[in-house]
Scaffold this active site. Structure first.
Site, PDB file in Angstrom:
ATOM      1  N   LEU A  29      20.108  47.429 -21.580  1.00 22.10           N
ATOM      2  CA  LEU A  29      20.803  47.922 -22.690  1.00 22.10           C
ATOM      3  C   LEU A  29      20.257  49.124 -23.275  1.00 22.10           C
ATOM      4  O   LEU A  29      20.251  49.536 -24.487  1.00 22.10           O
ATOM      5  CB  LEU A  29      20.381  46.579 -23.809  1.00 22.10           C
ATOM      6  CG  LEU A  29      21.052  45.391 -23.393  1.00 22.10           C
ATOM      7  CD1 LEU A  29      20.873  44.180 -24.445  1.00 22.10           C
ATOM      8  CD2 LEU A  29      22.704  45.544 -23.484  1.00 22.10           C
ATOM      9  N   TYR A  88       2.000  43.611 -17.392  1.00 22.22           N
ATOM     10  CA  TYR A  88       2.420  43.083 -18.736  1.00 22.22           C
ATOM     11  C   TYR A  88       1.523  42.462 -19.648  1.00 22.22           C
ATOM     12  O   TYR A  88       1.055  41.396 -18.863  1.00 22.22           O
ATOM     13  CB  TYR A  88       3.751  42.460 -18.653  1.00 22.22           C
ATOM     14  CG  TYR A  88       5.003  43.135 -17.935  1.00 22.22           C
ATOM     15  CD1 TYR A  88       5.009  44.617 -17.792  1.00 22.22           C
ATOM     16  CD2 TYR A  88       6.212  42.457 -17.694  1.00 22.22           C
ATOM     17  CE1 TYR A  88       6.164  45.047 -16.907  1.00 22.22           C
ATOM     18  CE2 TYR A  88       7.155  43.126 -17.183  1.00 22.22           C
ATOM     19  CZ  TYR A  88       7.560  44.442 -16.835  1.00 22.22           C
ATOM     20  OH  TYR A  88       8.493  44.705 -16.288  1.00 22.22           O
ATOM     21  N   ARG A 130      11.510  51.720 -32.982  1.00 21.83           N
ATOM     22  CA  ARG A 130      11.813  52.691 -31.801  1.00 21.83           C
ATOM     23  C   ARG A 130      12.871  53.584 -31.941  1.00 21.83           C
ATOM     24  O   ARG A 130      13.370  54.300 -30.970  1.00 21.83           O
ATOM     25  CB  ARG A 130      12.282  51.705 -30.468  1.00 21.83           C
ATOM     26  CG  ARG A 130      11.060  50.716 -30.123  1.00 21.83           C
ATOM     27  CD  ARG A 130      11.138  49.909 -28.688  1.00 21.83           C
ATOM     28  NE  ARG A 130      12.491  49.401 -28.976  1.00 21.83           N
ATOM     29  CZ  ARG A 130      13.067  48.705 -27.877  1.00 21.83           C
ATOM     30  NH1 ARG A 130      12.573  48.898 -26.644  1.00 21.83           N
ATOM     31  NH2 ARG A 130      14.093  47.783 -28.096  1.00 21.83           N
TER      32      ARG A 130
END
Length: 318
Positions: A216, A54, A236
């Site tokens: 989520l 990341y 997004r």
């Protein structure tokens, strides 16, 4: 103070909501990340998940930026003993490269992660993407060495086939090697089939703690997408619409919002609480880029959905 749960068969105890560190070095710079981490800890949470790769997908990044930010925060704020720190190895630094969990690679990468995280040990070290060309025993023996050296406390797995997971668990038992105490799969109210059909029975029978990512569904289950127009409000939005905006998705969101209204909480809290109600889930992983997003985290860990609400959600998402 919020109650903690034991993470599977480990001695780790966490408040059952884990912060997903993929946003650090991506949508949040270091200063903003510090603010979010401070708020998360101030709310009473104690578990953070990241990975050695990341946020390599950001132009100009090389991977490791999330770990570096977390490490700088720990160094500046202190209190390392009060944080359950989870990171992963074997991730892909470029989407065209293959994962690697060979023993030598793991031992090399743990040193890089420890340096970036500015810590002497990692609480939960996870196989991020399994390399099926590497024998599971080789991977486990590398982890065994790191545990003996005090650099790693417990190990977990993420993107691994059910067959390789079982092989790993059986090898651990047969040869007295460290065993995976957790599994980090994609699992949420929308994305249920793969985990429930392939992994749920294994994790229940082997007492593996499940810590789902995409809890989520990339934000779809926050309840903010209720019409076509809503998708234009987010960067997004187009991708989320393409994947989730169908009859089933609309049905899930409608019931999420109905249950949320009944409990006077957010839809996000209901989606996370549904995960917490599943028998093998120890804690969902969720991210936030603003302080108020974490209100749903607090609501979720304190919310106990009744049988009728769980049944509505089950039916809507089936």
């Amino acid at each position: 103070m919020m109650d903690k749960r034991q993470l599977g068969s480990s001695s780790l105890e966490i408040v059952p909501l884990i912060f997903g560190g993929n946003v650090f070095g991506w949508t949040l710079d270091q200063d903003a990340s510090f603010g979010i981490l401070d708020a998360f800890k101030d709310l009473g949470f104690n578990a953070i998940d990241t990975a050695n790769n990341y946020s390599h997908w950001v132009p100009g990044n090389k991977g490791g930026e999330s770990e570096t930010i977390i490490g700088n925060w720990l160094q500046e704020r202190g209190g390392r003993d009060g944080v359950v720190l989870m990171t992963k190895v074997g991730g892909r630094f470029g989407y065209d490269s293959k994962p690697n969990v060979k023993g030598d690679y793991i031992k090399e990468e743990v040193e890089n992660s420890l340096k970036r995280l500015r810590t002497d040990y990692i609480d939960l070290y996870q196989t991020h993407y399994d390399d099926e060309t590497t024998p599971v025993e080789e991977t486990l023996r590398a982890y065994e060495d790191l545990i003996k050296e005090g650099k790693v406390r417990f190990i977990g797995a993420s993107n691994i086939s059910p067959e390789r997971l079982v092989e790993s668990l059986d090898t651990s038992a047969e040869k007295g090697l460290p065993s995976y105490v957790s599994l980090q799969p994609e699992y949420n109210l929308f994305d249920r089939a793969k985990f429930e059909h392939l992994y749920e029975k294994i994790t229940f029978e082997k007492q593996i703690a499940v810590i789902p990512y995409y809890s989520l569904a990339s934000g779809f289950l926050t309840g903010k997408y209720t019409s076509e127009a809503d998708f234009g409000q987010s960067a997004r939005g187009a991708g989320i619409k393409e994947k989730y905006w169908n009859d089933r998705g609309r049905r899930i969101v409608a019931v999420l919002n109905e249950v949320a209204n009944a409990y006077s909480v957010s839809a996000s809290a209901v989606a996370l609480a549904w995960l917490l109600a599943q028998r093998t889930v120890a804690a969902p992983i969720a991210s936030a880029t603003k302080r108020h997003h974490m209100d749903a985290f607090v609501e979720a860990v304190n919310l106990r959905l009744d049988v009728a609400s769980l049944a509505k959600l089950e039916l809507a998402s089936s």
